[in-house]
Design a protein around this motif. Structure first.
Motif, PDB file in Angstrom:
ATOM      1  N   LYS A   1      13.094 -52.073  22.725  1.00  0.00           N
ATOM      2  CA  LYS A   1      13.191 -50.954  21.544  1.00  0.00           C
ATOM      3  C   LYS A   1      14.347 -51.429  20.561  1.00  0.00           C
ATOM      4  CE  LYS A   1      11.973 -47.203  24.815  1.00  0.00           C
ATOM      5  NZ  LYS A   1      12.424 -45.893  25.310  1.00  0.00           N
ATOM      6  N   GLU A   2      15.214 -52.400  21.020  1.00  0.00           N
ATOM      7  CA  GLU A   2      16.268 -52.803  20.002  1.00  0.00           C
ATOM      8  C   GLU A   2      16.060 -53.980  19.128  1.00  0.00           C
ATOM      9  OE1 GLU A   2      20.149 -51.318  22.512  1.00  0.00           O
ATOM     10  OE2 GLU A   2      19.184 -52.606  23.563  1.00  0.00           O
ATOM     11  N   GLN A   3      14.816 -54.619  19.504  1.00  0.00           N
ATOM     12  CA  GLN A   3      14.619 -55.865  18.799  1.00  0.00           C
ATOM     13  C   GLN A   3      14.602 -55.779  17.128  1.00  0.00           C
ATOM     14  OE1 GLN A   3      15.073 -58.458  20.207  1.00  0.00           O
ATOM     15  NE2 GLN A   3      13.933 -58.931  21.875  1.00  0.00           N
ATOM     16  N   VAL A   4      15.437 -56.439  16.640  1.00  0.00           N
ATOM     17  CA  VAL A   4      15.492 -56.658  15.230  1.00  0.00           C
ATOM     18  C   VAL A   4      15.458 -58.178  14.794  1.00  0.00           C
ATOM     19  CG1 VAL A   4      16.474 -54.502  14.675  1.00  0.00           C
ATOM     20  CG2 VAL A   4      18.218 -56.408  15.126  1.00  0.00           C
ATOM     21  N   ILE A   5      14.994 -58.431  13.603  1.00  0.00           N
ATOM     22  CA  ILE A   5      14.730 -59.702  13.186  1.00  0.00           C
ATOM     23  C   ILE A   5      16.126 -60.096  12.437  1.00  0.00           C
ATOM     24  CG2 ILE A   5      13.656 -61.377  11.631  1.00  0.00           C
ATOM     25  CD1 ILE A   5      11.137 -59.885  12.139  1.00  0.00           C
ATOM     26  N   MET A   6      16.845 -61.397  12.711  1.00  0.00           N
ATOM     27  CA  MET A   6      18.088 -61.399  12.268  1.00  0.00           C
ATOM     28  C   MET A   6      17.846 -61.796  10.738  1.00  0.00           C
ATOM     29  SD  MET A   6      18.981 -65.439  13.425  1.00  0.00           S
ATOM     30  CE  MET A   6      20.492 -65.412  12.643  1.00  0.00           C
ATOM     31  N   THR A   7      18.978 -61.290   9.760  1.00  0.00           N
ATOM     32  CA  THR A   7      18.971 -61.598   8.502  1.00  0.00           C
ATOM     33  C   THR A   7      19.820 -63.040   8.299  1.00  0.00           C
ATOM     34  OG1 THR A   7      21.070 -60.381   8.474  1.00  0.00           O
ATOM     35  CG2 THR A   7      19.233 -59.356   8.243  1.00  0.00           C
TER      36      THR A   7
END
Length: 865
Positions: A6-12
């Motif tokens: 649920k917390e997965q985000v792609i790094m910037t």
């Protein structure tokens, strides 16, 4: 530890690289001035049905119906210009008058009476009649799509609506080309200019066209323009196509059952009346015997019906004497209830009909050879296309405030230095232009081969010559190799038998000739390795016998050929050809400080034209840490065309059966690395699109973590996930020397990259022929904490540890190995049998066949080299 799903985000992106020397480059991204970010498109769902309530599925007809609808009801549609994708979506700038609109659209198509239909008298000229068809079109409001999110994305912000906005702009490009009559294949278009055709044989033609799409980049909105190729049926006489397609010499040799399957639903133009039709099948009898009822009027205007053959009809109706086709079946261009027959010699295939079946190996080789373009030639063609397409004159692009510059994007790239390699006789070798000669090199860790044999399925080769050259070349590379214990020719009585029988009989001969089990078998095939014998042979060796083998084919066998053969043999049998100096000294940043497992993941979907072929997923994992040059593989089948892997971890509470591919990698790492668990895992994933990035993190990485937990207690490893994309349309050209490809080691992480993600383009290899294509790497997460330069150097270095070639390759070795493993083991299964089973019975889906497991003698080897 990886975040929960649920917390997965792609790094910037956090920084850009500094290492390497600067180089002036051009890219096929054309800058776009974007001034109307307040424009809002309204999307409507299109429902289109025939008067018989059947849904319209043909895109060509759908576009005609929508165009007619706008001509007829323009005032009801508020005189708005529209964008239509050819399927179920229509877009307008601003809203229509109502959220739901219904229209009755009458489409007229000129048609002609033909044999098998009811006709006027034969003394009158043939009439062309206007066939009218009624369609019901419903437009239902779906959503708003503002262009503002593009501006947000260009500034590095995150907006979930940016893909929808870019999609609308790309549909504008598609519609522009559709109105010119081009063949559309996603974002590529083909205008049918015969100058762009290349005959591949078998009735197949390669058609060169262009790809165009809008992209959001660090440097702003850009138009990507590239050369594209698709396969079409060779236009012209239908009989010429059948003769070429079936590789025969004359019409009487045609296999009409195959011909019916091949021609069904293709479109033709008839020579006698210049009308287009769709083929539904063949007549039951030849033209001179196929009879039908013809309604005619006599001189007194009385109507009566006569029975006549197709040949007689064309002679009386059109004064046509059929020259050769009267004894052959006719094409049926009518319907099942009302057939209409046309002789073959009057039918031509219309241009730009896609060929979607699998190409033969000869056709593929011809395609590669004919489609190569030098960098300068390709860049000129792309620049000319942008100038000649007149994008500035498109009213919809103008309404969006879009102006496209005519010159390519100029940028500064960097060329990373090649890593230093260590061979058996050279501890500090620096590759020149990504390549090195093998003639003066000794392998770093050569194996000894005692018992081995040569088997030959081809009559066109000298076994003594082959074995002698293999031995001499191997010894020059430092391998100790004895003379083969057997040289076996296939017995002539088995040559015409099936491949499985031929392989079994060959092993029967081997057992008679050899007392001891061979370490290795050199197998000579009669043609390129992916023939009917390759799969059964590899399956017999790797799964049943546990013997390593190397296949070769007949052809030109010189010193470089045998040198590369030795590279493969040495690695398959457990040797190592070379390593990186940094690897040998344990100085690779972060990788050598803690036990690190490197994984390569790839899914192979089979050749084009085999939609029911099971996909094959492969994982390779590094072993013997701190080495980054040794790997083993695990392979599983999965549902056709499924990209995400579902067998990385398969929990087995009872401890029986399959635990999944990652568990195999983890245990092999543990056993080969002196009992150490990996504290860091670097995952290289091939073949997924940007829309699937989050799924990779939520599904595949989650399985990898679960497999690690199954090993027992302990802290979870830090994970770095890198996607490698080869199928994109970005090209790089040298600004100062346009006739040359960019040098190996070229990396770009400015101007043309995604403005939000941590991504970069790298061209690690030396493009000798054609134009180099860089690999687009996306770093999704990096818990290990690589610096930008360290990560790019690692990716670059992993292109040099590929043990089967004396050059850097375009992509990291773990992904290349995973691809080889998937393709090789896919040959174990008869996919044609699966396809026929899958299609039998309504609603019945055949189970995906499992791949047999490799013999324990070879399962830890680099059999895929």
């Amino acid at each position: 530890m990886v975040l929960s799903s649920k917390e997965q985000v792609i790094m910037t992106r956090t920084a850009v690289g500094k290492a390497g020397r600067n180089i002036n480059l051009l890219s096929n991204h054309f800058p776009v001035r974007f001034t109307s970010s307040d424009t809002v498109f309204y999307q409507y769902t299109v429902s289109m049905k025939h008067e018989n309530k059947n849904v319209v599925e043909n895109k060509r007809i759908s576009r005609k119906v929508i165009e007619k609808m706008y001509q007829t009801y323009r005032s009801e549609l508020a005189n708005k210009d529209y964008i239509y994708d050819g399927e179920r979506s229509l877009f307008t700038v601003g809203p229509l008058s109502q959220s739901m609109l219904e229209f009755a659209v009458v489409l007229e198509e000129i048609s002609a009476r033909a044999a098998g239909s009811h006709s006027e008298g034969h003394k009158k000229r043939m009439k062309r009649v206007h066939k009218t068809t009624l369609f019901k079109v419903t437009l239902t409001y779906a959503t708003k799509i503002p262009l503002g999110p593009i501006g947000v994305a260009l500034r590095g912000g995150e907006s979930p609506e940016v893909q929808g906005a870019l999609m609308v702009l790309n549909v504008i490009l598609r519609q522009q080309q559709a109105r010119k009559g081009c063949l559309l294949v996603r974002q590529s278009f083909f205008n049918g200019d015969p100058k762009s055709f290349t005959d591949l044989g078998g009735g197949v033609t390669a058609c060169q066209g262009l790809h165009s799409s809008f992209l959001a980049t660090v440097g702003g909105l850009s138009l990507s323009m590239d050369v594209a190729t698709t396969m079409i049926l060779t236009p012209g006489p239908v009989i010429d196509f059948l003769i070429a397609n079936q590789n025969i010499e004359e019409p009487k040799q045609v296999n009409w059952i195959k011909a019916k399957r091949m021609l069904r639903n293709l479109r033709i133009i008839t020579k006698h009346n210049k009308m287009e039709h769709k083929i539904i099948g063949f007549s039951e009898f030849p033209c001179n015997r196929q009879r039908f009822l013809w309604k005619v009027r006599d001189d007194d205007r009385e109507c009566h019906t006569v029975e006549i053959t197709v040949s007689e009809y064309y002679k009386r109706r059109y004064q046509l004497d059929l020259s050769w086709s009267s004894g052959y079946p006719c094409l049926d261009i009518g319907s099942h209830r009302d057939p209409i027959y046309v002789p073959l010699e009057l039918c031509d295939l219309i241009p730009l009909q896609r060929y979607t079946k699998a190409l033969s190996s000869k056709q593929r080789a011809s395609l590669v050879q004919q489609s190569r373009q030098k960098p300068q030639e390709k860049s000129k063609m792309i620049s000319h296309a942008v100038r000649s397409n007149n994008y500035d004159e498109d009213p919809l692009l103008a309404a969006c405030g879009i102006q496209i510059e005519k010159g390519m994007t100029r940028l500064t790239g960097r060329v990373l230095p090649a890593p230093i390699l260590i061979f058996g006789n050279d501890v500090g070798f620096i590759p020149d232009h990504g390549q090195w000669k093998l003639s003066d090199k000794i392998l770093l860790d050569p194996v000894k081969i005692g018992v081995w044999a040569v088997v030959n399925f081809s009559a066109r080769i000298d076994l003594n010559y082959v074995s002698r050259e293999v031995i001499n070349c191997a010894r020059r590379k430092g391998m100790r190799i004895d003379h083969p214990q057997a040289l076996i020719m296939e017995q002539s009585l088995y040559v015409e038998r099936g491949p499985i029988v031929r392989v079994e009989r060959m092993f029967d001969q081997l057992r008679k000739e050899l007392r001891d089990k061979p370490q290795f078998i050199l197998c000579i095939l009669p043609e390129r390795k992916h023939n009917d014998l390759y799969g059964p042979w590899k399956k017999k060796c790797l799964q049943e016998e546990g013997i390593m083998s190397q296949c070769m084919c007949t052809g030109k066998h010189n010193e470089p050929y045998f040198q590369k053969l030795i590279l493969k043999i040495n690695v398959k049998l457990g040797g190592i050809n070379w390593v990186l100096a940094l690897e040998d000294r344990k100085e690779i940043p972060l990788v050598h400080q803690k036990p690190t497992l490197i994984l390569g993941l790839d899914v192979w979907h089979g050749s084009a034209g085999h939609s029911d072929t099971p996909s094959v997923a492969a994982v390779v994992g590094s072993r013997c840490w701190p080495s980054i040059s040794k790997y083993r593989a695990s392979v599983r089948t999965q549902s056709p065309k499924m990209e995400l892997m579902d067998s990385l971890c398969i929990p087995n509470p009872n401890g029986l059966g399959d635990d999944g591919m990652i568990r195999e990698m983890l245990f092999e790492f543990y056993e080969s690395s002196k009992g150490q668990k990996p504290e860091q895992i670097i995952i290289f994933r091939d073949g997924v699109s940007e829309s699937q990035f989050i799924q990779v993190l939520n599904i595949e990485v989650d399985q990898i973590i679960k497999a690690y937990v199954m090993m027992g207690e302990g802290p979870l490893p830090k994970i770095t996930v890198i996607i490698a994309q080869k199928n994109h349309h970005t090209k790089l050209f040298q600004a100062d020397t346009p006739e040359k490809n960019v040098p190996p080691g070229t990396v770009v992480d400015t101007s043309i990259i995604n403005p939000r993600h941590h991504n970069f383009y790298m061209c690690a290899h030396n493009g000798i022929i054609g134009t180099s294509r860089p690999v687009h790497y996306h770093v999704l997460i990096d818990e290990i904490g690589f610096g930008v330069d360290d990560l790019q150097q690692l990716v670059h270095s992993l292109s040099y540890v590929y043990q089967r070639s004396n050059s850097a390759i375009s992509i990291v070795a773990p992904i290349a190995y995973a691809h080889h493993a998937a393709v090789q083991l896919s040959q174990f299964i008869k996919f044609e049998d699966y396809a026929s089973d899958a299609s039998s019975g309504e609603g019945v889906v055949a189970p995906v066949p499992e791949l047999p497991r490799l013999n324990t003698n070879v399962q830890n080897s680099m059999f895929f080299c």
